[in-house]
Write a protein that holds these residues in place. Structure first.
Motif, PDB file in Angstrom:
ATOM      1  N   ALA A 118       0.835  -1.205   0.000  1.00 16.81           N
ATOM      2  CA  ALA A 118       0.000   0.000   0.000  1.00 16.81           C
ATOM      3  C   ALA A 118       0.870   1.255   0.000  1.00 16.81           C
ATOM      4  O   ALA A 118       0.599   2.214  -0.733  1.00 16.81           O
ATOM      5  N   LEU A 119       1.921   1.244   0.797  1.00 18.32           N
ATOM      6  CA  LEU A 119       2.832   2.391   0.837  1.00 18.32           C
ATOM      7  C   LEU A 119       3.545   2.580  -0.502  1.00 18.32           C
ATOM      8  O   LEU A 119       3.598   3.696  -1.039  1.00 18.32           O
ATOM      9  N   LEU A 120       4.071   1.491  -1.047  1.00 14.86           N
ATOM     10  CA  LEU A 120       4.765   1.588  -2.336  1.00 14.86           C
ATOM     11  C   LEU A 120       3.822   2.008  -3.457  1.00 14.86           C
ATOM     12  O   LEU A 120       4.199   2.800  -4.333  1.00 14.86           O
ATOM     13  N   MET A 121       2.609   1.484  -3.442  1.00 16.18           N
ATOM     14  CA  MET A 121       1.642   1.853  -4.481  1.00 16.18           C
ATOM     15  C   MET A 121       1.260   3.320  -4.372  1.00 16.18           C
ATOM     16  O   MET A 121       1.086   4.002  -5.378  1.00 16.18           O
ATOM     17  N   PHE A 122       1.148   3.819  -3.151  1.00 14.21           N
ATOM     18  CA  PHE A 122       0.820   5.229  -2.949  1.00 14.21           C
ATOM     19  C   PHE A 122       1.943   6.122  -3.492  1.00 14.21           C
ATOM     20  O   PHE A 122       1.678   7.090  -4.217  1.00 14.21           O
ATOM     21  N   VAL A 123       3.183   5.776  -3.174  1.00  9.87           N
ATOM     22  CA  VAL A 123       4.325   6.586  -3.616  1.00  9.87           C
ATOM     23  C   VAL A 123       4.490   6.516  -5.129  1.00  9.87           C
ATOM     24  O   VAL A 123       4.573   7.547  -5.806  1.00  9.87           O
ATOM     25  N   LEU A 163     -12.437 -12.891   0.965  1.00 12.96           N
ATOM     26  CA  LEU A 163     -13.047 -13.148  -0.340  1.00 12.96           C
ATOM     27  C   LEU A 163     -13.414 -11.838  -1.032  1.00 12.96           C
ATOM     28  O   LEU A 163     -13.268 -11.706  -2.253  1.00 12.96           O
ATOM     29  N   GLY A 164     -13.856 -10.867  -0.263  1.00 14.42           N
ATOM     30  CA  GLY A 164     -14.086  -9.526  -0.812  1.00 14.42           C
ATOM     31  C   GLY A 164     -12.797  -8.924  -1.330  1.00 14.42           C
ATOM     32  O   GLY A 164     -12.769  -8.292  -2.393  1.00 14.42           O
ATOM     33  N   ALA A 165     -11.704  -9.129  -0.595  1.00 15.85           N
ATOM     34  CA  ALA A 165     -10.397  -8.635  -1.034  1.00 15.85           C
ATOM     35  C   ALA A 165      -9.980  -9.305  -2.344  1.00 15.85           C
ATOM     36  O   ALA A 165      -9.419  -8.650  -3.238  1.00 15.85           O
ATOM     37  N   ALA A 166     -10.266 -10.594  -2.485  1.00 10.12           N
ATOM     38  CA  ALA A 166      -9.936 -11.293  -3.729  1.00 10.12           C
ATOM     39  C   ALA A 166     -10.728 -10.714  -4.898  1.00 10.12           C
ATOM     40  O   ALA A 166     -10.190 -10.528  -5.996  1.00 10.12           O
ATOM     41  N   LEU A 167     -11.988 -10.404  -4.671  1.00 13.03           N
ATOM     42  CA  LEU A 167     -12.809  -9.782  -5.711  1.00 13.03           C
ATOM     43  C   LEU A 167     -12.257  -8.408  -6.082  1.00 13.03           C
ATOM     44  O   LEU A 167     -12.146  -8.072  -7.265  1.00 13.03           O
ATOM     45  N   VAL A 168     -11.877  -7.634  -5.092  1.00  9.06           N
ATOM     46  CA  VAL A 168     -11.294  -6.311  -5.353  1.00  9.06           C
ATOM     47  C   VAL A 168      -9.982  -6.457  -6.119  1.00  9.06           C
ATOM     48  O   VAL A 168      -9.686  -5.661  -7.015  1.00  9.06           O
ATOM     49  N   ALA A 169      -9.198  -7.482  -5.807  1.00  7.23           N
ATOM     50  CA  ALA A 169      -7.944  -7.720  -6.530  1.00  7.23           C
ATOM     51  C   ALA A 169      -8.218  -7.962  -8.017  1.00  7.23           C
ATOM     52  O   ALA A 169      -7.513  -7.433  -8.884  1.00  7.23           O
ATOM     53  N   VAL A 170      -9.258  -8.724  -8.320  1.00  6.48           N
ATOM     54  CA  VAL A 170      -9.627  -8.954  -9.719  1.00  6.48           C
ATOM     55  C   VAL A 170     -10.054  -7.641 -10.377  1.00  6.48           C
ATOM     56  O   VAL A 170      -9.655  -7.343 -11.516  1.00  6.48           O
ATOM     57  N   LEU A 171     -10.842  -6.851  -9.672  1.00  8.29           N
ATOM     58  CA  LEU A 171     -11.272  -5.548 -10.216  1.00  8.29           C
ATOM     59  C   LEU A 171     -10.075  -4.638 -10.477  1.00  8.29           C
ATOM     60  O   LEU A 171     -10.045  -3.913 -11.476  1.00  8.29           O
ATOM     61  N   TRP A 216      -7.544   0.277  -4.284  1.00  4.73           N
ATOM     62  CA  TRP A 216      -6.369  -0.043  -3.461  1.00  4.73           C
ATOM     63  C   TRP A 216      -6.683   0.196  -1.987  1.00  4.73           C
ATOM     64  O   TRP A 216      -6.294  -0.596  -1.118  1.00  4.73           O
ATOM     65  N   LEU A 217      -7.380   1.296  -1.691  1.00  6.52           N
ATOM     66  CA  LEU A 217      -7.747   1.585  -0.301  1.00  6.52           C
ATOM     67  C   LEU A 217      -8.702   0.525   0.243  1.00  6.52           C
ATOM     68  O   LEU A 217      -8.558   0.068   1.387  1.00  6.52           O
ATOM     69  N   VAL A 218      -9.657   0.105  -0.577  1.00  8.76           N
ATOM     70  CA  VAL A 218     -10.608  -0.931  -0.158  1.00  8.76           C
ATOM     71  C   VAL A 218      -9.877  -2.257   0.056  1.00  8.76           C
ATOM     72  O   VAL A 218     -10.133  -2.964   1.043  1.00  8.76           O
ATOM     73  N   LEU A 219      -8.952  -2.590  -0.827  1.00  6.64           N
ATOM     74  CA  LEU A 219      -8.184  -3.825  -0.686  1.00  6.64           C
ATOM     75  C   LEU A 219      -7.409  -3.818   0.631  1.00  6.64           C
ATOM     76  O   LEU A 219      -7.428  -4.800   1.381  1.00  6.64           O
ATOM     77  N   THR A 220      -6.744  -2.722   0.915  1.00  8.41           N
ATOM     78  CA  THR A 220      -5.987  -2.605   2.164  1.00  8.41           C
ATOM     79  C   THR A 220      -6.909  -2.783   3.370  1.00  8.41           C
ATOM     80  O   THR A 220      -6.593  -3.524   4.305  1.00  8.41           O
ATOM     81  N   ALA A 221      -8.046  -2.111   3.345  1.00  7.18           N
ATOM     82  CA  ALA A 221      -8.985  -2.193   4.465  1.00  7.18           C
ATOM     83  C   ALA A 221      -9.515  -3.617   4.650  1.00  7.18           C
ATOM     84  O   ALA A 221      -9.598  -4.114   5.785  1.00  7.18           O
ATOM     85  N   LEU A 222      -9.857  -4.289   3.571  1.00  3.28           N
ATOM     86  CA  LEU A 222     -10.398  -5.644   3.680  1.00  3.28           C
ATOM     87  C   LEU A 222      -9.371  -6.626   4.241  1.00  3.28           C
ATOM     88  O   LEU A 222      -9.717  -7.497   5.055  1.00  3.28           O
ATOM     89  N   VAL A 223      -8.115  -6.497   3.834  1.00 12.56           N
ATOM     90  CA  VAL A 223      -7.068  -7.373   4.382  1.00 12.56           C
ATOM     91  C   VAL A 223      -6.888  -7.100   5.878  1.00 12.56           C
ATOM     92  O   VAL A 223      -6.766  -8.033   6.682  1.00 12.56           O
ATOM     93  N   GLU A 224      -6.903  -5.839   6.266  1.00 13.26           N
ATOM     94  CA  GLU A 224      -6.758  -5.482   7.688  1.00 13.26           C
ATOM     95  C   GLU A 224      -7.940  -5.994   8.509  1.00 13.26           C
ATOM     96  O   GLU A 224      -7.756  -6.533   9.605  1.00 13.26           O
TER      97      GLU A 224
END
Length: 148
Positions: free
Chosen positions: A59-64, A130-138, A95-103
């Motif tokens: 998340a940090l690297l993607m933001f930068v 599973l929501g995070a996996a769906l977001v990863a596909v998106l 990306w923010l949703v993915l981070t939140a779902l993993v946390e």
């Protein structure tokens, strides 16, 4: 300057691919194994910890890197006023949703893992992973659209 842009784009693509891939692997391979009780609690906890730490670093690297790329390739007007800009903004939100779902998934699994259980923590965390996996596909679909 072109070298910096190339490095940033490369890091962005590699980290994004690794991050989405690890979330998909966890959601489609590790999580079903844990839900069936076919993994030790310590191993499941270790995998969750690594996924979470990797997600935080990514998340940090993607933001930068994404911030650099957006700053050099788009203006405020083109981000908010073009189709490509909307894809970039959608990617940021995803990306923010993915981070939140993993946390949240980690948080839901953590309590049961302290008790050395596997099935219940996996079930509690499953909707979020599973929501995070769906977001990863998106995210991968969004990235593919940006390549055109």
């Amino acid at each position: 300057m072109a070298l910096i842009d190339t490095v940033m784009a490369t890091v962005h693509l590699v980290v994004g691919g690794l991050w989405t891939g690890s979330v998909l692997f966890f959601g489609l391979a590790v999580l079903p194994t844990a839900r069936a009780g076919n993994i030790r609690a310590t191993a499941f906890e270790s995998i969750i910890s690594r996924l979470t730490m990797g997600s935080r670093i990514a998340a940090l690297l993607m933001f930068v890197t994404g911030g650099h790329l957006a700053g050099t390739r788009y203006t405020v007007g083109s981000l908010f006023g073009s189709g490509r800009g909307h894809l970039v903004l959608a990617m940021l939100v995803l990306w923010l949703v993915l981070t939140a779902l993993v946390e949240i998934g980690r948080s839901r699994a953590k309590d049961g893992l302290v008790e050395k259980k596997v099935r219940t923590p996996a079930e509690n965390a499953a909707p979020f992973y599973l929501g995070a996996a769906l977001v990863a596909v998106l995210l991968l679909l969004d990235a593919g659209l940006l390549l055109n």
